[in-house]
Design a protein around this motif. Structure first.
Motif, PDB file in Angstrom:
ATOM      1  N   ASP A 211       0.886  -1.172   0.000  1.00  0.00           N
ATOM      2  CA  ASP A 211       0.000   0.000   0.000  1.00  0.00           C
ATOM      3  C   ASP A 211       0.922   1.219   0.000  1.00  0.00           C
ATOM      4  OD1 ASP A 211      -2.006   1.848   0.227  1.00  0.00           O
ATOM      5  OD2 ASP A 211      -2.646   1.236   2.230  1.00  0.00           O
ATOM      6  N   PRO A 212       1.050   1.905  -1.144  1.00  0.00           N
ATOM      7  CA  PRO A 212       2.164   2.852  -1.296  1.00  0.00           C
ATOM      8  C   PRO A 212       1.968   4.162  -0.539  1.00  0.00           C
ATOM      9  CG  PRO A 212       0.793   2.860  -3.264  1.00  0.00           C
ATOM     10  CD  PRO A 212       0.264   1.769  -2.384  1.00  0.00           C
ATOM     11  N   SER A 213       3.082   4.668  -0.021  1.00  0.00           N
ATOM     12  CA  SER A 213       3.134   6.018   0.539  1.00  0.00           C
ATOM     13  C   SER A 213       3.924   6.944  -0.371  1.00  0.00           C
ATOM     14  CB  SER A 213       3.773   5.983   1.933  1.00  0.00           C
ATOM     15  OG  SER A 213       5.089   5.470   1.877  1.00  0.00           O
ATOM     16  N   VAL A 214       4.371   6.421  -1.522  1.00  0.00           N
ATOM     17  CA  VAL A 214       5.093   7.225  -2.515  1.00  0.00           C
ATOM     18  C   VAL A 214       4.181   7.458  -3.708  1.00  0.00           C
ATOM     19  CG1 VAL A 214       7.360   6.409  -1.813  1.00  0.00           C
ATOM     20  CG2 VAL A 214       6.081   5.130  -3.539  1.00  0.00           C
ATOM     21  N   THR A 215       4.519   8.472  -4.493  1.00  0.00           N
ATOM     22  CA  THR A 215       3.725   8.809  -5.664  1.00  0.00           C
ATOM     23  C   THR A 215       4.637   8.999  -6.874  1.00  0.00           C
ATOM     24  OG1 THR A 215       3.835  11.174  -5.120  1.00  0.00           O
ATOM     25  CG2 THR A 215       1.927   9.940  -4.297  1.00  0.00           C
ATOM     26  N   ALA A 216       4.029   9.021  -8.051  1.00  0.00           N
ATOM     27  CA  ALA A 216       4.786   9.196  -9.291  1.00  0.00           C
ATOM     28  C   ALA A 216       5.608  10.478  -9.244  1.00  0.00           C
ATOM     29  CB  ALA A 216       3.829   9.231 -10.472  1.00  0.00           C
ATOM     30  N   GLY A 217       6.855  10.368  -9.704  1.00  0.00           N
ATOM     31  CA  GLY A 217       7.766  11.500  -9.729  1.00  0.00           C
ATOM     32  C   GLY A 217       8.741  11.532  -8.572  1.00  0.00           C
TER      33      GLY A 217
END
Length: 277
Positions: free
Chosen positions: A84-90
């Motif tokens: 379940d990600p806490s990072v985003t694109a870029g």
């Protein structure tokens, strides 16, 4: 072929290339990395290209949705699942950075612990399709630990038990060895194929029974039945571990074993093999 550096693999307690029924793991083209807690630390460095929510097979013990993370590593793109990600694109990530929290996904069985699924693709490949990843090799040695089939239950779950043997006192990775001393990987024999984690040729046997034929590092399991104290089990869950592990016996329809029980595992040929995938 992609080589995963030993310094990365050793960040995790366990790993497996073959212990899955899904085509993403065919011929060892993906690795499952088990950290031992619910923190999802990145096994790669690069720029996050995308995070995508995907549906899971419905399971009463699992979440309804999983997530695919795509990370641009330069020459290849990493595909990471079960986070379940806490990072985003870029965003840029380094090895060891927190990606999010591991999820109990419907893509794996109830007896399987939370882990990161990692595979790699070339840029021009379909990055979202389940199959098609490059062959992956973890740059670590794995010792084979022999076993006589006996042990005491030290851990139970609704669909598995873990035994206190074979033990592993070393500091590196070890896996249950065939009778020939070859470290084995995969679901024996509830998944159609498995693998070896060291060079081998010909057949491999376990507890006196031929269990598979080796082709490169791939193993095609024979039709065998696993029994625990005479009762039919689903199979043995095989992996490499750098912490004490013991044999993991799977019962996908449940069992009546308790911590402290003595267990004798036997293997025999069968005309009615259990195949979950």
């Amino acid at each position: 072929m992609v080589t995963l550096p030993g310094a990365v693999v050793r960040r995790y307690e366990r790993f497996s290339l073959y212990n899955s029924p899904y085509p993403a793991h065919d011929r060892g083209c993906a690795i499952d990395l088990y950290p031992g807690d619910d923190e999802a630390r990145s096994p790669v460095a690069g720029e996050v290209l995308e995070t995508r929510t995907v549906s899971c097979p419905p399971k009463p013990y699992a979440v309804d949705e999983d997530h695919l993370l795509l990370v641009d590593c330069g020459d290849v793109v990493a595909r990471i699942l079960h986070v379940d990600p806490s990072v985003t694109a870029g965003e840029s990530v380094a090895v060891g950075d927190r990606l999010g929290t591991l999820v109990r996904s419907g893509f794996f069985g109830r007896w399987v612990d939370e882990h990161l699924h990692l595979g790699f693709r070339k840029r021009e490949q379909n990055l979202r399709r389940a199959s098609g990843s490059l062959t992956l090799t973890p740059d670590v040695d794995v010792a084979g630990v022999r076993w006589d089939g006996a042990g005491e239950v030290v851990e139970t779950g609704p669909t598995h038990v873990r035994l206190d043997s074979p033990g592993h006192a070393g500091s590196g990775f070890a896996a249950l060895a065939s009778d020939e001393g070859v470290p084995l990987d995969g679901g024996l024999a509830h998944y159609a194929g498995g693998g070896v984690l060291a060079p081998a040729d010909g057949e491999v046997s376990l507890l006196g029974t031929a269990v598979g034929g080796v082709d490169g590092r791939d193993v095609t399991w024979e039709d065998v039945a696993i029994r625990a104290n005479g009762r039919r089990a689903t199979g043995l869950s095989l992996f490499a571990s750098r912490v004490p592990f013991g044999a993991k016996v799977v019962f996908h329809e449940g069992h009546d074993l308790d911590v402290g029980d003595r267990v004798e595992v036997t293997i025999e040929p069968t005309d009615d093999p259990v195949r979950l995938g």
